[in-house]
Design a protein around this motif. Sequence first.
Motif, mmCIF file in Angstrom:
data_model
loop_
_atom_site.group_PDB
_atom_site.id
_atom_site.type_symbol
_atom_site.label_atom_id
_atom_site.label_comp_id
_atom_site.label_asym_id
_atom_site.label_seq_id
_atom_site.Cartn_x
_atom_site.Cartn_y
_atom_site.Cartn_z
ATOM 1 N N ALA A 1 -4.632 -27.198 -21.479
ATOM 2 C CA ALA A 1 -4.933 -26.215 -20.430
ATOM 3 C C ALA A 1 -4.892 -24.782 -20.957
ATOM 4 C CB ALA A 1 -3.964 -26.367 -19.262
ATOM 5 N N THR A 2 -4.137 -24.541 -22.010
ATOM 6 C CA THR A 2 -4.041 -23.175 -22.534
ATOM 7 C C THR A 2 -4.816 -23.026 -23.844
ATOM 8 O OG1 THR A 2 -1.986 -23.660 -23.675
ATOM 9 C CG2 THR A 2 -1.812 -22.775 -21.465
ATOM 10 N N GLY B 1 7.672 -12.285 -25.667
ATOM 11 C CA GLY B 1 7.115 -11.492 -24.567
ATOM 12 C C GLY B 1 7.016 -10.017 -24.913
ATOM 13 N N PHE C 1 -3.693 -8.297 -25.046
ATOM 14 C CA PHE C 1 -2.699 -7.211 -25.122
ATOM 15 C C PHE C 1 -2.637 -6.597 -26.528
ATOM 16 C CE2 PHE C 1 -0.907 -9.910 -21.671
ATOM 17 C CZ PHE C 1 -1.102 -8.999 -20.651
ATOM 18 N N PHE C 2 -3.430 -7.141 -27.469
ATOM 19 C CA PHE C 2 -3.309 -6.695 -28.856
ATOM 20 C C PHE C 2 -4.613 -6.098 -29.374
ATOM 21 C CE2 PHE C 2 0.005 -9.671 -27.969
ATOM 22 C CZ PHE C 2 1.119 -9.092 -28.555
ATOM 23 N N PRO D 1 10.933 -23.303 -14.734
ATOM 24 C CA PRO D 1 11.103 -24.107 -13.525
ATOM 25 C C PRO D 1 11.616 -23.259 -12.362
ATOM 26 C CG PRO D 1 12.684 -24.737 -15.235
ATOM 27 C CD PRO D 1 11.741 -23.769 -15.851
ATOM 28 N N GLN E 1 14.283 -10.529 -16.474
ATOM 29 C CA GLN E 1 12.897 -10.753 -16.860
ATOM 30 C C GLN E 1 12.767 -12.113 -17.531
ATOM 31 O OE1 GLN E 1 11.272 -7.489 -19.039
ATOM 32 N NE2 GLN E 1 9.644 -8.690 -19.967
ATOM 33 N N TRP F 1 -7.511 -14.926 -16.768
ATOM 34 C CA TRP F 1 -7.846 -15.798 -17.896
ATOM 35 C C TRP F 1 -6.647 -16.544 -18.458
ATOM 36 C CZ3 TRP F 1 -4.671 -13.056 -20.899
ATOM 37 C CH2 TRP F 1 -4.634 -11.667 -20.726
ATOM 38 N N CYS F 2 -5.506 -16.439 -17.804
ATOM 39 C CA CYS F 2 -4.263 -16.973 -18.373
ATOM 40 C C CYS F 2 -3.887 -18.304 -17.721
ATOM 41 C CB CYS F 2 -3.176 -15.919 -18.222
ATOM 42 S SG CYS F 2 -1.495 -16.513 -18.159
ATOM 43 N N GLY F 3 -3.960 -19.388 -18.493
ATOM 44 C CA GLY F 3 -3.678 -20.732 -17.977
ATOM 45 C C GLY F 3 -2.282 -20.885 -17.389
ATOM 46 N N PRO F 4 -1.244 -20.556 -18.165
ATOM 47 C CA PRO F 4 0.115 -20.713 -17.634
ATOM 48 C C PRO F 4 0.377 -19.864 -16.383
ATOM 49 C CG PRO F 4 0.183 -20.438 -20.008
ATOM 50 C CD PRO F 4 -1.236 -20.174 -19.591
ATOM 51 N N VAL G 1 9.757 -14.799 -19.422
ATOM 52 C CA VAL G 1 8.409 -14.864 -19.975
ATOM 53 C C VAL G 1 7.962 -16.321 -20.020
ATOM 54 C CG1 VAL G 1 6.987 -14.420 -22.017
ATOM 55 C CG2 VAL G 1 8.796 -12.826 -21.397
ATOM 56 N N CYS H 1 -3.434 -16.622 -23.803
ATOM 57 C CA CYS H 1 -2.753 -15.871 -22.740
ATOM 58 C C CYS H 1 -2.627 -14.398 -23.117
ATOM 59 C CB CYS H 1 -1.322 -16.376 -22.525
ATOM 60 S SG CYS H 1 -1.185 -18.125 -22.241
ATOM 61 N N ASP H 2 -2.243 -14.141 -24.364
ATOM 62 C CA ASP H 2 -1.745 -12.815 -24.708
ATOM 63 C C ASP H 2 -2.650 -12.008 -25.631
ATOM 64 O OD1 ASP H 2 0.384 -13.593 -23.186
ATOM 65 O OD2 ASP H 2 1.603 -14.240 -24.877
ATOM 66 N N VAL I 1 1.807 -27.532 -13.398
ATOM 67 C CA VAL I 1 0.648 -28.154 -12.762
ATOM 68 C C VAL I 1 -0.063 -28.953 -13.849
ATOM 69 C CG1 VAL I 1 0.320 -26.423 -10.970
ATOM 70 C CG2 VAL I 1 -0.825 -26.155 -13.161
ATOM 71 N N ILE J 1 4.520 -5.047 -21.234
ATOM 72 C CA ILE J 1 4.148 -6.448 -21.067
ATOM 73 C C ILE J 1 3.186 -6.841 -22.187
ATOM 74 C CG2 ILE J 1 3.068 -8.144 -19.519
ATOM 75 C CD1 ILE J 1 5.630 -6.848 -18.349
ATOM 76 N N LEU J 2 3.605 -7.767 -23.038
ATOM 77 C CA LEU J 2 2.749 -8.238 -24.136
ATOM 78 C C LEU J 2 2.534 -9.747 -24.057
ATOM 79 C CD1 LEU J 2 4.073 -6.101 -27.143
ATOM 80 C CD2 LEU J 2 1.940 -5.807 -25.906
ATOM 81 N N SER J 3 3.099 -10.401 -23.053
ATOM 82 C CA SER J 3 2.870 -11.822 -22.814
ATOM 83 C C SER J 3 2.790 -12.024 -21.324
ATOM 84 C CB SER J 3 4.036 -12.673 -23.330
ATOM 85 O OG SER J 3 3.971 -12.851 -24.712
ATOM 86 N N ILE J 4 1.902 -12.911 -20.898
ATOM 87 C CA ILE J 4 1.895 -13.275 -19.490
ATOM 88 C C ILE J 4 1.870 -14.798 -19.381
ATOM 89 C CG2 ILE J 4 0.930 -11.180 -18.496
ATOM 90 C CD1 ILE J 4 -1.826 -12.454 -18.681
ATOM 91 N N TYR K 1 6.128 -19.997 -18.464
ATOM 92 C CA TYR K 1 6.423 -20.888 -17.349
ATOM 93 C C TYR K 1 7.918 -21.209 -17.309
ATOM 94 C CZ TYR K 1 7.052 -24.940 -14.564
ATOM 95 O OH TYR K 1 7.537 -25.788 -13.625
ATOM 96 N N GLU L 1 11.072 -31.129 -12.344
ATOM 97 C CA GLU L 1 11.648 -31.271 -13.675
ATOM 98 C C GLU L 1 12.319 -32.630 -13.745
ATOM 99 O OE1 GLU L 1 12.838 -28.766 -16.428
ATOM 100 O OE2 GLU L 1 10.785 -28.230 -15.860
ATOM 101 N N ARG M 1 -1.577 -19.643 -13.933
ATOM 102 C CA ARG M 1 -1.976 -20.499 -12.812
ATOM 103 C C ARG M 1 -0.892 -21.517 -12.490
ATOM 104 N NH1 ARG M 1 -7.155 -20.066 -15.250
ATOM 105 N NH2 ARG M 1 -6.844 -21.957 -16.434
ATOM 106 N N MET M 2 -0.063 -21.857 -13.505
ATOM 107 C CA MET M 2 1.029 -22.794 -13.261
ATOM 108 C C MET M 2 2.169 -22.110 -12.505
ATOM 109 S SD MET M 2 1.325 -24.734 -16.882
ATOM 110 C CE MET M 2 -0.107 -25.288 -17.780
#
Lengths: 308, 113
Positions: A43-44, A128, A141-142, B95, B89, B31-34, B91, A137-138, A37, B72-75, B93, A82, B36-37
């Motif tokens: 954006a991040t 991840g 978690f830390f 396609p 699994q 709070w996570c931008g990606p 991690v 984003c992450d 989007v 889960i340590l990344s979203i 964005y 894409e 929302r994508m």
Amino acid sequence: MAKEYDIIIVGGGPAGLTAAIYSARARLKTLIIEKAVPGGQIATTGLVENYPGFPDGVMGGELSQLMADQAKKFDTETISAEVLSLEVRDNERVIHTSEGDYSAKAVILAGGADPTKLGIPGENEFTGKGVSYCATCDGPFFINKVVAVIGGGDSAVDEGMFLTRFASKVIVIHRRDQLRATKIIQERAFANPKMEFIWDTVVEAIEGNEVVQRLQLKNVKTQERRTLEVGGVFVYVGLRPNTDFLKSILALSPDGHILVNEQMETAIPGIFAAGDIRVNAARQAVSAAGDGATAALAAEKYLSQVGH
Amino acid sequence: MSKPIAVDDKTFDDTVLKAEVPVLVDFWAPWCGPCRMVAPIVDELAEEYSGRANFAKVNTDENPGITSQYKILSIPTLIVFNGGQPASQVVGYRPKSELKKILDAALAKQRHA
């Protein structure tokens, strides 16, 4: 049959969205092709303090949303797809995407750049699972963990500072003996008791068991090796332009950026590039926006010459 | 209309692990931008795979239990569960075409089972 437009803009970050605002206001039928989007890297990003017009700073997510709203207001069309390839047919530039073909007489390439990977053992395995490219984003978690940030530029230091809200300690590991980051960012970082710095050092491997537990470091001056226990590692070692699909068509710099002149024109008439994807970009949201305006004005002039 | 279901630490077992079809779980936070994508793509997939696969969302802020259970340590992190086990699994964005591939792989396995 490809769907036809006057201008197609590939990428919906600050460069692409600004180009869209200009070309839509010139009453050109404008399409933005964006893989996710609209927003782009900004954006991040957390708080953006260097975009003029926002004296108190603006959250990156909000800034990109405002830009997207402004482009939409002037009737820009956006699709999520894409881009697979770009084809040049006489005066038509055809873009093949995962969602079908689109053609226009002018194309602005504003696809930006993605984070560069370190390319070391453990990086992909633990992505991840403690390896991250996005502090906003992450970070949460830390909580109360020791994390490392790799890099020495604005992104590395700024995002490292952001991580001090959560982590017990943030260790910046940089391959040189000083930071590249903007002075004001450096001053804040050195004054923050949670920030530590390891100079002249590269990470050779990321290790752990299910999640990241330690880094193998090497001092590039003394060649000394050591192990650093961390709960996470954030990688900010630069950006790689999204130009893989253009290699056979356009002249690129050795590191993959599109060569352009001051009007953002590439070697092929009707194809322009703007923002982080082009050579010698300042890699700022505001300069990307400037590039977008320059490219859109040049594209408009080009279209009037070829008669759209 | 099929939409992703919000699951929490309490409903996760019944909704995801005991499901008879593959379940794609989207771990996200406000709070996570990606994230929302990724969300609109997950919504589209929920429509397209309606009846064949289920779709769930876990807010990692509100559900530390499942979040730490699956490390889960990344979203965003998307996990496809098949027969109560994580089958694949991804991690960050990705396609839509790539997400379809992992869903189709889970559906193919399910038919062979």
